[in-house]
Scaffold this active site. Structure first.
Site, mmCIF file in Angstrom:
data_model
loop_
_atom_site.group_PDB
_atom_site.id
_atom_site.type_symbol
_atom_site.label_atom_id
_atom_site.label_comp_id
_atom_site.label_asym_id
_atom_site.label_seq_id
_atom_site.Cartn_x
_atom_site.Cartn_y
_atom_site.Cartn_z
ATOM 1 N N ARG A 192 0.861 -1.189 0.000
ATOM 2 C CA ARG A 192 0.000 0.000 0.000
ATOM 3 C C ARG A 192 0.896 1.237 0.000
ATOM 4 N NH1 ARG A 192 -2.277 2.962 4.715
ATOM 5 N NH2 ARG A 192 -3.923 4.285 3.877
ATOM 6 N N GLU A 200 -6.962 8.565 6.585
ATOM 7 C CA GLU A 200 -7.144 9.219 7.885
ATOM 8 C C GLU A 200 -7.595 10.683 7.769
ATOM 9 O OE1 GLU A 200 -3.598 8.648 10.209
ATOM 10 O OE2 GLU A 200 -3.842 6.479 10.257
ATOM 11 N N ASN A 217 -7.472 1.982 10.026
ATOM 12 C CA ASN A 217 -6.148 2.104 10.645
ATOM 13 C C ASN A 217 -6.339 2.076 12.146
ATOM 14 O OD1 ASN A 217 -5.239 2.463 8.062
ATOM 15 N ND2 ASN A 217 -4.434 4.532 8.374
ATOM 16 N N TYR A 223 -4.327 1.932 15.970
ATOM 17 C CA TYR A 223 -3.090 2.024 16.748
ATOM 18 C C TYR A 223 -3.308 1.894 18.252
ATOM 19 C CZ TYR A 223 -0.590 3.347 12.557
ATOM 20 O OH TYR A 223 -0.019 3.305 11.310
ATOM 21 N N HIS A 234 -2.605 11.021 0.923
ATOM 22 C CA HIS A 234 -2.032 10.798 2.253
ATOM 23 C C HIS A 234 -1.353 12.114 2.660
ATOM 24 C CE1 HIS A 234 -0.577 7.415 5.095
ATOM 25 N NE2 HIS A 234 -0.183 8.564 5.646
ATOM 26 N N GLU A 238 -3.571 -0.045 8.201
ATOM 27 C CA GLU A 238 -2.362 0.307 8.961
ATOM 28 C C GLU A 238 -2.499 -0.219 10.370
ATOM 29 O OE1 GLU A 238 -1.165 4.432 9.265
ATOM 30 O OE2 GLU A 238 -1.478 4.717 7.113
HETATM 31 O O1 IFM Z 1 2.948 7.596 10.054
HETATM 32 C C1 IFM Z 1 1.574 7.640 10.241
HETATM 33 C C2 IFM Z 1 0.850 7.459 8.931
HETATM 34 O O2 IFM Z 1 1.253 8.387 7.983
HETATM 35 C C3 IFM Z 1 -0.624 7.602 9.129
HETATM 36 N N1 IFM Z 1 -1.093 6.736 10.187
HETATM 37 C C4 IFM Z 1 -0.382 6.753 11.435
HETATM 38 C C5 IFM Z 1 1.100 6.569 11.202
HETATM 39 C C6 IFM Z 1 1.860 6.611 12.534
HETATM 40 O O3 IFM Z 1 1.662 7.828 13.163
#
Ligand code: IFM
Length: 477
Positions: A92, A181, A309, A311, A136, A382
Protein backbone atom coordinates in the site's frame (compact mmCIF):
# COMPACT_ATOMS: atom_id res chain seq x y z
CA UNK A 1 3.61 14.41 25.55
CA UNK A 2 6.56 12.57 27.06
CA UNK A 3 8.27 9.85 25.08
CA UNK A 4 10.20 7.41 27.22
CA UNK A 5 13.60 6.48 25.79
CA UNK A 6 13.09 2.82 26.66
CA UNK A 7 9.43 1.92 26.50
CA UNK A 8 8.36 -1.11 28.47
CA UNK A 9 8.34 -4.43 26.68
CA UNK A 10 4.98 -5.68 25.45
CA UNK A 11 5.70 -9.14 26.74
CA UNK A 12 7.44 -12.23 25.52
CA UNK A 13 5.87 -14.49 22.97
CA UNK A 14 5.26 -17.70 24.79
CA UNK A 15 2.49 -20.24 25.10
CA UNK A 16 0.61 -18.84 22.14
CA UNK A 17 -1.23 -21.26 19.89
CA UNK A 18 -0.77 -21.29 16.11
CA UNK A 19 -3.41 -19.46 14.10
CA UNK A 20 -4.30 -19.74 10.44
CA UNK A 21 -5.92 -16.96 8.42
CA UNK A 22 -8.49 -17.47 5.65
CA UNK A 23 -7.14 -18.47 2.23
CA UNK A 24 -6.19 -15.49 0.10
CA UNK A 25 -5.76 -13.18 3.11
CA UNK A 26 -3.97 -10.10 1.76
CA UNK A 27 -0.74 -9.66 3.74
CA UNK A 28 0.84 -6.30 3.11
CA UNK A 29 2.85 -3.37 4.34
CA UNK A 30 2.16 0.32 3.89
CA UNK A 31 4.00 3.60 3.34
CA UNK A 32 3.10 7.10 2.15
CA UNK A 33 4.64 9.31 -0.51
CA UNK A 34 5.92 12.24 1.55
CA UNK A 35 7.20 9.93 4.26
CA UNK A 36 9.52 7.91 2.00
CA UNK A 37 9.98 9.29 -1.52
CA UNK A 38 12.28 12.29 -1.10
CA UNK A 39 13.12 13.87 -4.49
CA UNK A 40 10.96 16.75 -3.38
CA UNK A 41 12.00 19.05 -6.21
CA UNK A 42 12.64 16.46 -8.94
CA UNK A 43 10.69 15.26 -11.93
CA UNK A 44 8.43 18.30 -11.99
CA UNK A 45 7.15 17.90 -8.43
CA UNK A 46 6.13 21.15 -6.74
CA UNK A 47 5.66 21.84 -2.99
CA UNK A 48 2.84 20.41 -0.94
CA UNK A 49 1.63 21.74 2.39
CA UNK A 50 4.06 19.33 4.08
CA UNK A 51 7.06 20.85 2.24
CA UNK A 52 6.01 24.31 3.38
CA UNK A 53 5.24 23.16 6.93
CA UNK A 54 8.41 21.14 7.44
CA UNK A 55 10.52 24.02 6.14
CA UNK A 56 8.91 26.38 8.65
CA UNK A 57 11.13 26.61 11.74
CA UNK A 58 9.62 25.08 14.85
CA UNK A 59 7.03 22.91 13.12
CA UNK A 60 8.87 19.58 12.91
CA UNK A 61 11.21 18.14 15.55
CA UNK A 62 14.84 19.03 14.80
CA UNK A 63 13.77 20.82 11.61
CA UNK A 64 13.52 17.54 9.69
CA UNK A 65 11.92 17.62 6.24
CA UNK A 66 10.86 15.07 3.62
CA UNK A 67 13.32 16.48 1.05
CA UNK A 68 15.28 13.22 0.94
CA UNK A 69 13.38 10.93 3.35
CA UNK A 70 14.17 7.30 2.43
CA UNK A 71 15.14 8.34 -1.11
CA UNK A 72 12.64 5.75 -2.31
CA UNK A 73 12.14 7.75 -5.54
CA UNK A 74 15.65 6.67 -6.58
CA UNK A 75 15.56 3.23 -4.93
CA UNK A 76 12.31 1.86 -6.20
CA UNK A 77 13.85 -1.32 -7.68
CA UNK A 78 15.79 -2.46 -4.60
CA UNK A 79 12.90 -1.49 -2.32
CA UNK A 80 10.43 -3.62 -4.27
CA UNK A 81 12.99 -6.44 -4.27
CA UNK A 82 13.03 -6.23 -0.45
CA UNK A 83 9.22 -6.43 -0.39
CA UNK A 84 9.44 -9.54 -2.55
CA UNK A 85 12.02 -11.05 -0.18
CA UNK A 86 9.53 -10.60 2.65
CA UNK A 87 6.90 -12.32 0.54
CA UNK A 88 4.45 -9.39 0.68
CA UNK A 89 1.23 -10.13 -1.16
CA UNK A 90 0.37 -6.44 -1.40
CA UNK A 91 2.02 -3.04 -0.99
CA UNK A 92 0.00 0.00 0.00
CA UNK A 93 1.58 3.27 -1.18
CA UNK A 94 0.26 6.75 -1.79
CA UNK A 95 0.53 8.92 -4.86
CA UNK A 96 1.96 12.37 -4.32
CA UNK A 97 -0.60 14.80 -5.71
CA UNK A 98 2.00 17.55 -6.43
CA UNK A 99 4.19 15.03 -8.24
CA UNK A 100 1.51 14.01 -10.72
CA UNK A 101 -0.42 17.29 -10.93
CA UNK A 102 1.96 20.07 -9.91
CA UNK A 103 0.06 22.97 -8.45
CA UNK A 104 -3.07 20.87 -7.94
CA UNK A 105 -4.91 21.75 -11.14
CA UNK A 106 -4.40 21.45 -14.87
CA UNK A 107 -2.80 18.66 -16.85
CA UNK A 108 -0.88 15.71 -15.48
CA UNK A 109 2.88 15.68 -15.17
CA UNK A 110 3.93 12.70 -17.27
CA UNK A 111 7.23 12.31 -15.45
CA UNK A 112 5.45 12.06 -12.11
CA UNK A 113 2.98 9.48 -13.42
CA UNK A 114 5.88 7.52 -14.95
CA UNK A 115 7.37 7.05 -11.50
CA UNK A 116 4.15 5.37 -10.30
CA UNK A 117 3.85 3.37 -13.53
CA UNK A 118 7.35 2.02 -12.90
CA UNK A 119 6.51 1.29 -9.27
CA UNK A 120 3.29 -0.54 -10.14
CA UNK A 121 4.94 -2.51 -12.95
CA UNK A 122 7.79 -3.50 -10.65
CA UNK A 123 5.29 -4.67 -8.01
CA UNK A 124 3.23 -6.64 -10.52
CA UNK A 125 6.43 -8.15 -11.90
CA UNK A 126 7.14 -9.53 -8.43
CA UNK A 127 3.58 -10.77 -7.94
CA UNK A 128 2.79 -8.02 -5.40
CA UNK A 129 -0.69 -6.47 -5.59
CA UNK A 130 -0.45 -2.66 -5.69
CA UNK A 131 -2.81 -0.85 -3.31
CA UNK A 132 -3.03 2.84 -4.19
CA UNK A 133 -4.01 5.63 -1.79
CA UNK A 134 -4.82 8.87 -3.55
CA UNK A 135 -4.39 11.28 -0.64
CA UNK A 136 -2.03 10.80 2.25
CA UNK A 137 -1.88 14.44 3.36
CA UNK A 138 0.25 16.15 0.70
CA UNK A 139 -2.12 18.83 -0.60
CA UNK A 140 -0.48 20.94 -3.35
CA UNK A 141 0.47 24.27 -1.77
CA UNK A 142 -1.42 26.44 -4.32
CA UNK A 143 -4.66 24.70 -3.25
CA UNK A 144 -3.93 25.57 0.36
CA UNK A 145 -3.23 29.14 -0.72
CA UNK A 146 -6.69 29.14 -2.32
CA UNK A 147 -8.29 28.07 0.99
CA UNK A 148 -7.23 24.46 1.50
CA UNK A 149 -9.67 21.79 2.63
CA UNK A 150 -11.95 24.30 4.41
CA UNK A 151 -12.71 25.58 0.87
CA UNK A 152 -15.32 23.61 -1.05
CA UNK A 153 -13.48 23.86 -4.37
CA UNK A 154 -10.67 21.64 -3.06
CA UNK A 155 -13.06 18.68 -3.19
CA UNK A 156 -13.64 19.25 -6.90
CA UNK A 157 -9.90 19.58 -7.51
CA UNK A 158 -9.39 16.24 -5.75
CA UNK A 159 -11.87 14.57 -8.12
CA UNK A 160 -10.02 15.99 -11.16
CA UNK A 161 -6.71 14.72 -9.82
CA UNK A 162 -8.31 11.31 -9.22
CA UNK A 163 -9.35 11.10 -12.86
CA UNK A 164 -5.78 11.80 -13.98
CA UNK A 165 -4.43 9.01 -11.78
CA UNK A 166 -7.22 6.59 -12.69
CA UNK A 167 -6.62 7.19 -16.42
CA UNK A 168 -2.90 6.55 -16.01
CA UNK A 169 -2.89 3.61 -13.58
CA UNK A 170 -6.39 2.18 -13.65
CA UNK A 171 -5.38 -0.53 -16.11
CA UNK A 172 -2.97 -2.07 -13.61
CA UNK A 173 -4.17 -1.13 -10.11
CA UNK A 174 -7.14 -3.00 -8.69
CA UNK A 175 -7.35 -1.63 -5.12
CA UNK A 176 -7.88 2.08 -4.51
CA UNK A 177 -8.41 4.10 -1.36
CA UNK A 178 -9.28 7.75 -1.66
CA UNK A 179 -8.25 9.37 1.65
CA UNK A 180 -5.96 8.23 4.40
CA UNK A 181 -7.14 9.22 7.89
CA UNK A 182 -9.26 12.29 7.12
CA UNK A 183 -9.46 12.96 10.88
CA UNK A 184 -5.76 13.81 10.88
CA UNK A 185 -5.99 16.01 7.78
CA UNK A 186 -8.93 17.95 9.23
CA UNK A 187 -8.37 18.09 12.98
CA UNK A 188 -4.56 18.01 13.24
CA UNK A 189 -4.09 20.12 10.10
CA UNK A 190 -6.74 22.78 10.75
CA UNK A 191 -7.68 22.26 14.44
CA UNK A 192 -4.61 21.86 16.60
CA UNK A 193 -2.26 22.79 13.76
CA UNK A 194 0.35 20.21 14.73
CA UNK A 195 0.18 18.91 11.15
CA UNK A 196 0.33 20.82 7.87
CA UNK A 197 -0.89 23.35 7.01
CA UNK A 198 -0.68 24.24 10.70
CA UNK A 199 -3.88 26.23 11.04
CA UNK A 200 -5.90 26.36 14.29
CA UNK A 201 -9.57 27.04 13.92
CA UNK A 202 -12.27 24.63 15.05
CA UNK A 203 -14.80 25.72 12.42
CA UNK A 204 -12.21 25.34 9.65
CA UNK A 205 -11.37 21.86 10.93
CA UNK A 206 -15.03 20.84 10.71
CA UNK A 207 -15.37 22.33 7.22
CA UNK A 208 -12.15 20.59 6.18
CA UNK A 209 -13.52 17.25 7.42
CA UNK A 210 -16.69 17.76 5.38
CA UNK A 211 -14.87 18.78 2.20
CA UNK A 212 -12.42 15.90 2.53
CA UNK A 213 -15.39 13.52 2.62
CA UNK A 214 -17.06 15.38 -0.26
CA UNK A 215 -13.81 15.03 -2.22
CA UNK A 216 -13.81 11.35 -1.35
CA UNK A 217 -17.35 10.87 -2.69
CA UNK A 218 -16.57 12.76 -5.91
CA UNK A 219 -13.36 10.76 -6.28
CA UNK A 220 -15.23 7.46 -5.91
CA UNK A 221 -17.56 8.56 -8.69
CA UNK A 222 -14.62 9.67 -10.86
CA UNK A 223 -12.87 6.34 -10.30
CA UNK A 224 -15.98 4.36 -11.13
CA UNK A 225 -16.42 6.38 -14.33
CA UNK A 226 -12.80 5.84 -15.36
CA UNK A 227 -12.41 2.23 -14.15
CA UNK A 228 -15.67 0.40 -13.45
CA UNK A 229 -13.78 -2.70 -12.23
CA UNK A 230 -11.72 -0.91 -9.57
CA UNK A 231 -12.21 -1.95 -5.94
CA UNK A 232 -12.70 1.36 -4.17
CA UNK A 233 -12.69 2.34 -0.52
CA UNK A 234 -11.52 4.83 2.06
CA UNK A 235 -9.23 4.53 5.08
CA UNK A 236 -10.32 5.93 8.42
CA UNK A 237 -8.33 5.89 11.65
CA UNK A 238 -10.55 4.65 14.45
CA UNK A 239 -10.21 4.41 18.23
CA UNK A 240 -12.31 2.72 20.84
CA UNK A 241 -13.14 5.47 23.32
CA UNK A 242 -13.56 4.34 26.91
CA UNK A 243 -14.75 6.40 29.87
CA UNK A 244 -12.26 6.51 32.73
CA UNK A 245 -14.98 5.57 35.26
CA UNK A 246 -18.65 4.64 35.52
CA UNK A 247 -19.56 8.26 36.25
CA UNK A 248 -22.16 9.63 33.80
CA UNK A 249 -19.96 12.67 33.16
CA UNK A 250 -17.10 10.43 32.01
CA UNK A 251 -19.50 8.50 29.79
CA UNK A 252 -20.54 11.79 28.23
CA UNK A 253 -16.89 12.74 27.66
CA UNK A 254 -16.41 9.40 25.88
CA UNK A 255 -19.51 9.97 23.77
CA UNK A 256 -18.18 13.38 22.68
CA UNK A 257 -14.72 12.13 21.72
CA UNK A 258 -16.19 9.09 19.97
CA UNK A 259 -18.38 11.46 17.96
CA UNK A 260 -15.43 13.61 16.85
CA UNK A 261 -12.87 10.85 16.35
CA UNK A 262 -15.01 8.11 14.82
CA UNK A 263 -18.63 8.95 14.04
CA UNK A 264 -17.80 12.30 12.38
CA UNK A 265 -16.51 10.17 9.50
CA UNK A 266 -18.23 6.79 9.79
CA UNK A 267 -21.76 8.19 9.80
CA UNK A 268 -21.56 10.41 6.71
CA UNK A 269 -19.46 7.88 4.76
CA UNK A 270 -21.50 4.79 5.59
CA UNK A 271 -24.92 6.15 6.62
CA UNK A 272 -25.18 9.41 4.72
CA UNK A 273 -25.80 11.63 7.77
CA UNK A 274 -24.01 13.46 10.57
CA UNK A 275 -24.81 12.23 14.10
CA UNK A 276 -27.28 14.55 15.83
CA UNK A 277 -25.29 14.56 19.09
CA UNK A 278 -22.10 15.57 17.24
CA UNK A 279 -23.91 18.49 15.62
CA UNK A 280 -25.25 19.55 19.02
CA UNK A 281 -21.76 19.32 20.58
CA UNK A 282 -20.41 21.53 17.77
CA UNK A 283 -23.23 24.09 17.93
CA UNK A 284 -20.93 26.81 19.29
CA UNK A 285 -18.26 26.00 16.69
CA UNK A 286 -20.23 25.86 13.44
CA UNK A 287 -23.79 25.93 12.13
CA UNK A 288 -22.90 23.33 9.45
CA UNK A 289 -23.88 25.93 6.85
CA UNK A 290 -21.14 24.53 4.62
CA UNK A 291 -23.18 21.32 4.10
CA UNK A 292 -25.19 21.65 0.89
CA UNK A 293 -28.11 19.61 -0.39
CA UNK A 294 -26.84 16.42 -1.98
CA UNK A 295 -23.45 16.44 -0.23
CA UNK A 296 -24.27 13.57 2.08
CA UNK A 297 -25.55 11.46 -0.81
CA UNK A 298 -22.26 12.08 -2.62
CA UNK A 299 -20.22 11.34 0.48
CA UNK A 300 -22.02 8.04 0.99
CA UNK A 301 -21.56 6.84 -2.60
CA UNK A 302 -21.40 3.04 -2.24
CA UNK A 303 -17.96 1.51 -1.70
CA UNK A 304 -16.39 -1.90 -2.23
CA UNK A 305 -14.35 -2.00 0.97
CA UNK A 306 -13.45 -0.04 4.09
CA UNK A 307 -9.89 0.42 5.39
CA UNK A 308 -9.35 0.73 9.12
CA UNK A 309 -6.15 2.10 10.65
CA UNK A 310 -5.77 1.08 14.25
CA UNK A 311 -3.09 2.02 16.75
CA UNK A 312 -4.52 2.58 20.23
CA UNK A 313 -7.46 3.46 22.47
CA UNK A 314 -8.58 6.78 23.96
CA UNK A 315 -9.52 6.73 27.65
CA UNK A 316 -11.24 9.95 28.64
CA UNK A 317 -12.76 11.71 31.61
CA UNK A 318 -15.01 14.69 32.19
CA UNK A 319 -13.42 18.11 32.49
CA UNK A 320 -12.29 19.18 35.93
CA UNK A 321 -13.26 22.84 36.39
CA UNK A 322 -10.16 25.02 36.44
CA UNK A 323 -7.73 22.13 35.75
CA UNK A 324 -4.83 22.46 33.33
CA UNK A 325 -5.37 20.35 30.20
CA UNK A 326 -3.02 17.41 29.54
CA UNK A 327 0.09 18.75 27.77
CA UNK A 328 -0.51 16.76 24.58
CA UNK A 329 -3.97 18.21 24.12
CA UNK A 330 -3.13 21.73 25.28
CA UNK A 331 -4.90 24.40 23.23
CA UNK A 332 -5.22 24.87 20.37
CA UNK A 333 -7.13 21.66 20.54
CA UNK A 334 -7.92 19.07 17.92
CA UNK A 335 -11.27 18.46 19.68
CA UNK A 336 -13.40 21.51 18.83
CA UNK A 337 -16.32 21.97 21.19
CA UNK A 338 -14.87 19.34 23.55
CA UNK A 339 -11.54 20.98 24.35
CA UNK A 340 -11.88 20.33 28.07
CA UNK A 341 -12.27 16.57 27.94
CA UNK A 342 -9.33 14.95 29.74
CA UNK A 343 -7.29 12.16 28.14
CA UNK A 344 -6.28 9.74 30.86
CA UNK A 345 -3.31 7.39 30.91
CA UNK A 346 -3.87 4.04 32.57
CA UNK A 347 -0.25 3.07 33.18
CA UNK A 348 -0.33 0.22 30.68
CA UNK A 349 2.67 -0.34 28.36
CA UNK A 350 3.06 2.29 25.67
CA UNK A 351 4.99 2.63 22.42
CA UNK A 352 7.60 5.29 21.73
CA UNK A 353 4.70 7.58 20.68
CA UNK A 354 3.38 7.14 24.23
CA UNK A 355 0.34 5.40 22.70
CA UNK A 356 -1.12 2.68 24.90
CA UNK A 357 -0.78 -0.83 23.52
CA UNK A 358 -4.28 -2.27 23.38
CA UNK A 359 -4.75 -5.19 21.01
CA UNK A 360 -8.30 -6.00 22.21
CA UNK A 361 -9.22 -2.52 20.96
CA UNK A 362 -8.65 -3.77 17.41
CA UNK A 363 -11.25 -6.51 17.87
CA UNK A 364 -13.70 -3.96 19.29
CA UNK A 365 -13.07 -1.55 16.45
CA UNK A 366 -13.46 -4.08 13.66
CA UNK A 367 -16.56 -5.59 15.23
CA UNK A 368 -18.11 -2.17 15.65
CA UNK A 369 -17.62 -1.20 12.02
CA UNK A 370 -19.01 -4.54 10.88
CA UNK A 371 -21.90 -4.77 13.33
CA UNK A 372 -22.98 -1.12 13.38
CA UNK A 373 -22.02 0.26 9.97
CA UNK A 374 -21.38 -2.02 7.04
CA UNK A 375 -21.18 -5.58 5.81
CA UNK A 376 -18.48 -4.61 3.29
CA UNK A 377 -15.10 -6.36 3.35
CA UNK A 378 -12.76 -4.68 5.83
CA UNK A 379 -9.00 -4.33 5.67
CA UNK A 380 -6.62 -3.21 8.39
CA UNK A 381 -4.80 -0.72 6.18
CA UNK A 382 -2.36 0.31 8.96
CA UNK A 383 -1.30 -1.09 12.30
CA UNK A 384 2.09 -0.83 13.93
CA UNK A 385 4.26 0.75 16.57
CA UNK A 386 7.23 3.04 17.07
CA UNK A 387 9.98 1.81 19.33
CA UNK A 388 13.57 2.88 19.88
CA UNK A 389 15.73 0.53 17.82
CA UNK A 390 19.39 -0.26 18.19
CA UNK A 391 21.63 -1.59 15.44
CA UNK A 392 23.96 -4.17 16.97
CA UNK A 393 26.39 -5.99 14.70
CA UNK A 394 24.29 -5.08 11.70
CA UNK A 395 21.08 -6.47 13.23
CA UNK A 396 18.00 -4.86 14.78
CA UNK A 397 16.24 -7.14 17.22
CA UNK A 398 12.97 -5.27 17.66
CA UNK A 399 11.20 -7.64 20.05
CA UNK A 400 8.71 -5.01 21.23
CA UNK A 401 7.52 -4.24 17.70
CA UNK A 402 7.34 -7.93 16.89
CA UNK A 403 5.24 -8.58 20.00
CA UNK A 404 2.96 -5.68 19.07
CA UNK A 405 2.36 -7.19 15.63
CA UNK A 406 1.81 -10.63 17.11
CA UNK A 407 -0.78 -9.37 19.60
CA UNK A 408 -2.64 -7.35 16.96
CA UNK A 409 -2.66 -10.19 14.44
CA UNK A 410 -4.15 -12.42 17.11
CA UNK A 411 -6.78 -9.73 17.64
CA UNK A 412 -7.42 -9.55 13.88
CA UNK A 413 -7.92 -13.31 13.87
CA UNK A 414 -10.30 -13.09 16.79
CA UNK A 415 -12.34 -10.53 14.86
CA UNK A 416 -12.52 -12.88 11.87
CA UNK A 417 -13.71 -15.68 14.14
CA UNK A 418 -16.39 -13.32 15.46
CA UNK A 419 -17.68 -12.92 11.91
CA UNK A 420 -15.87 -9.80 10.66
CA UNK A 421 -15.11 -10.08 6.92
CA UNK A 422 -11.51 -8.96 7.40
CA UNK A 423 -9.70 -9.60 4.13
CA UNK A 424 -6.22 -8.23 4.69
CA UNK A 425 -3.71 -6.57 7.00
CA UNK A 426 -1.05 -3.96 6.21
CA UNK A 427 1.77 -3.45 8.66
CA UNK A 428 2.76 0.16 9.27
CA UNK A 429 5.32 0.57 8.11
CA UNK A 430 7.41 -1.21 5.53
CA UNK A 431 10.40 0.93 6.50
CA UNK A 432 11.34 3.66 8.96
CA UNK A 433 10.30 7.02 7.56
CA UNK A 434 9.41 10.68 8.14
CA UNK A 435 6.96 10.56 11.04
CA UNK A 436 5.32 13.93 10.35
CA UNK A 437 5.80 16.43 13.22
CA UNK A 438 8.22 13.96 14.84
CA UNK A 439 10.49 13.92 11.79
CA UNK A 440 12.87 10.95 11.77
CA UNK A 441 12.91 10.61 15.56
CA UNK A 442 10.24 7.89 15.61
CA UNK A 443 10.77 4.56 13.90
CA UNK A 444 7.76 2.49 12.83
CA UNK A 445 9.49 0.37 10.17
CA UNK A 446 9.96 -3.36 9.84
CA UNK A 447 13.00 -2.36 7.82
CA UNK A 448 15.55 -0.12 9.48
CA UNK A 449 16.74 2.87 7.45
CA UNK A 450 20.09 4.53 8.06
CA UNK A 451 19.28 8.05 6.91
CA UNK A 452 22.97 8.89 6.25
CA UNK A 453 23.80 5.95 4.02
CA UNK A 454 20.22 4.95 3.09
CA UNK A 455 21.17 1.36 3.95
CA UNK A 456 18.18 -0.87 4.72
CA UNK A 457 18.28 -3.62 7.35
CA UNK A 458 15.25 -5.88 7.77
CA UNK A 459 14.57 -6.00 11.52
CA UNK A 460 13.58 -9.16 13.43
CA UNK A 461 9.92 -8.13 12.99
CA UNK A 462 10.35 -8.19 9.21
CA UNK A 463 11.83 -11.71 9.27
CA UNK A 464 9.03 -12.81 11.58
CA UNK A 465 6.36 -11.20 9.37
CA UNK A 466 7.81 -12.98 6.33
CA UNK A 467 7.27 -16.25 8.16
CA UNK A 468 3.69 -15.24 9.09
CA UNK A 469 2.99 -14.58 5.42
CA UNK A 470 4.62 -17.84 4.35
CA UNK A 471 2.46 -19.82 6.79
CA UNK A 472 -0.63 -17.63 6.26
CA UNK A 473 -0.76 -17.37 10.03
CA UNK A 474 1.09 -17.44 13.29
CA UNK A 475 3.27 -20.28 14.48
CA UNK A 476 2.95 -21.70 17.98
CA UNK A 477 5.39 -19.96 20.33
O1 IFM B 1 2.95 7.60 10.05
C1 IFM B 1 1.57 7.64 10.24
C2 IFM B 1 0.85 7.46 8.93
O2 IFM B 1 1.25 8.39 7.98
C3 IFM B 1 -0.62 7.60 9.13
N1 IFM B 1 -1.09 6.74 10.19
C4 IFM B 1 -0.38 6.75 11.43
C5 IFM B 1 1.10 6.57 11.20
C6 IFM B 1 1.86 6.61 12.53
O3 IFM B 1 1.66 7.83 13.16
Amino acid sequence: MSNPASPPAVGVLEDRPPLTFPPGFLWGAATAAYQIEGAAAEGGRTPSIWDTFSHTPGRVVEGHTGDVACDHYHRLGPDVALMAELGLKSYRFSVSWPRVQPGGSGPANGEGLDFYRRLVDELLGHGIEPWLTLYHWDLPQPLEDAGGWPARDTAARFADYTTLVADALGDRVRYWTTLNEPWCSAFLGYGSGVHAPGRSDGADAVRAGHHLMLGHGLAVQALRAARPTAEVGVTVNLYPVTPASDAPADADAARRIDALANRFFLDPLLRGSYPADLMADLADVTDFGHVRDGDLATISTPLDLVGVNYYSRHVVAAPVPGAEPEPYWRAPSCWPGSEDVRFVTRGVPVTDMNWEIDAPGLVETLRRVHEEYTKLPLYVTENGSAFVDEVVDGRVDDVDRLAYFDAHLRAAHEAIEAGVPLRGYFAWSLMDNFEWAWGYTKRFGMIHVDYDSQARIPKSSARWYAEVIRRNGLAAQ
